[in-house]
Design a protein around this motif. Structure first.
Motif, short mmCIF file in Angstrom:
data_model
loop_
_atom_site.label_atom_id
_atom_site.label_comp_id
_atom_site.label_asym_id
_atom_site.label_seq_id
_atom_site.Cartn_x
_atom_site.Cartn_y
_atom_site.Cartn_z
N ASN A 314 1.00 1.56 0.17
CA ASN A 314 0.06 2.64 -0.08
C ASN A 314 -1.33 2.13 -0.47
OD1 ASN A 314 1.64 4.90 0.55
ND2 ASN A 314 2.69 4.82 -1.42
N MET A 315 -1.39 0.96 -1.09
CA MET A 315 -2.69 0.33 -1.33
C MET A 315 -3.36 -0.01 0.00
SD MET A 315 -1.65 -2.29 -4.41
CE MET A 315 -3.17 -3.23 -4.34
N ALA A 316 -2.57 -0.55 0.92
CA ALA A 316 -3.11 -0.91 2.23
C ALA A 316 -3.60 0.32 2.99
CB ALA A 316 -2.06 -1.66 3.04
N VAL A 317 -2.84 1.39 2.91
CA VAL A 317 -3.22 2.64 3.58
C VAL A 317 -4.53 3.18 3.01
CG1 VAL A 317 -2.58 5.06 3.93
CG2 VAL A 317 -0.88 3.26 4.25
N LYS A 318 -4.67 3.12 1.68
CA LYS A 318 -5.91 3.60 1.05
C LYS A 318 -7.10 2.71 1.47
CE LYS A 318 -6.02 6.54 -1.05
NZ LYS A 318 -5.56 6.67 -2.43
#
Length: 346
Positions: A314-318
């Motif tokens: 989810n960090m990567a997606v953000k």
């Protein structure tokens, strides 16, 4: 500069940063590329250890690359000293990939202070930004609200808080799709005269800023959802953040204690498990991954030290969202728009 929808976003991932590194970082990278066609990952860290973890998975090797960095900055090291002594660390090396254009964004679940300091030192600040800020999202009765600052700046001037509001407004608009975000100033009362000198002076700046400023908000208003962005100094914001993080653990403990009182109670909790899980998910840091560091001339997202593979993903997606939105170009433009006004207020 923003990237087109068909272009791959390359994210530099500090594979040695978290408490369970590199196990969770590698698993998170795998989960990311499997779930998101538009993201490539560069794992930065000790090549030997990372390769052993990668052997546990089958994956597209064209989308996960490895950049060797033998030094590691640990959680208990002094940020500035560690950066000076370990220029070849996974954390600093990952940021350098962004500096050279080999990556579009950087994410780390490592030493928060070191990530902030290294991001500022390596990437620099956006023009006219006095201080970068980190913000975190909070669930509310109406959706979410973002709080800036939550720890990067313990002592703030009114000008700093005004810029936090500008950057937070841009983030809420372009990442969460909130049109004309409502801005609130955290204080001890709703009246414009309430609060310390910095708060009162900040109120005056925000009132004239052209932002959608609705006035002061109190602690009880944070989760009501009356505002989309709340600004405060990092000392106050970090206390609010850590308190909010404790709520999920408390609720889980309360439900477990209730279920342990007897079979009937256990059945009641079991029947409501799905609903409770969905409700509590809003409080789980894993769902939003990490906090963005806004105001630096690049994209850097800081995760919790205990980040799970899902949190890493989810960090990567953000980070991908920020890169595609061209968030820094927009911030630079908005900060420039108020440059003359802020210069008069320094």
């Amino acid at each position: 500069m923003s990237k087109g929808a068909t272009e791959k976003i390359t994210i530099s991932l500090d594979a040695m940063g978290g408490d369970n590194a590199p196990v969770n970082e590698v698993a998170g990278a795998i989960e990311t590329v499997r779930s998101n066609d538009g993201i490539n990952i560069t794992l930065v860290g000790k090549a030997g250890i990372i390769n052993e973890e990668l052997k546990k998975f089958s994956y597209d090797s064209s989308r996960i690359k490895l950049h060797n960095a033998e030094d590691v900055i640990t959680m208990d090291e002094s940020p500035t000293e560690a950066i000076r002594k370990k220029p070849g660390s996974s954390l600093v090396s990952g940021l350098k990939l962004c500096k050279t254009g080999e990556a579009d964004a950087f994410i780390s679940a490592g030493n928060t202070g070191a990530v902030m300091a290294a991001s500022l030192f390596t990437l620099g600040r956006i023009a006219n930004v006095n201080r970068p800020t980190i913000g975190s999202r909070f669930p509310t009765e109406r959706g979410i609200t973002m709080v800036f600052d939550v720890g990067a700046n313990v002592d703030c001037k009114p000008l700093n808080l005004l810029q936090f509001a500008v950057m937070g407004s841009v983030f809420a608009n372009h990442i969460y799709g909130i049109n004309n975000p409502k801005i609130g100033l955290l204080s001890v009362g709703e009246e414009k005269t309430k609060g310390d000198t910095v708060t009162v002076e900040t109120y005056e700046l925000l009132e004239k800023s052209g932002l959608n400023f609705i006035g002061n908000v109190e602690g009880r208003d944070i989760m009501k959802g009356t505002t989309d962005v709340i600004v405060c100094d990092g000392f106050t914001g970090n206390i609010v953040l850590k308190f909010a993080e404790s709520v999920l653990s408390l609720l889980k403990t309360k439900f477990k204690d209730y279920a342990d009182r007897g079979l009937v109670n256990k059945l009641k909790v079991g029947m409501a498990y799905g609903t409770l899980k969905d409700i509590l998910k809003d409080f789980d840091y894993q769902e939003y991954g990490g906090v963005p560091l806004l105001g630096i001339n690049g994209i850097s997202i800081i995760g919790h030290g205990r980040s799970s593979p899902r949190a890493i993903m989810n960090m990567a997606v953000k980070a991908e969202q920020m890169a595609r939105a061209g968030i820094n170009d927009i911030i630079a433009e908005k900060i420039k728009d108020i440059k003359d006004y802020t210069a008069q207020s320094e």
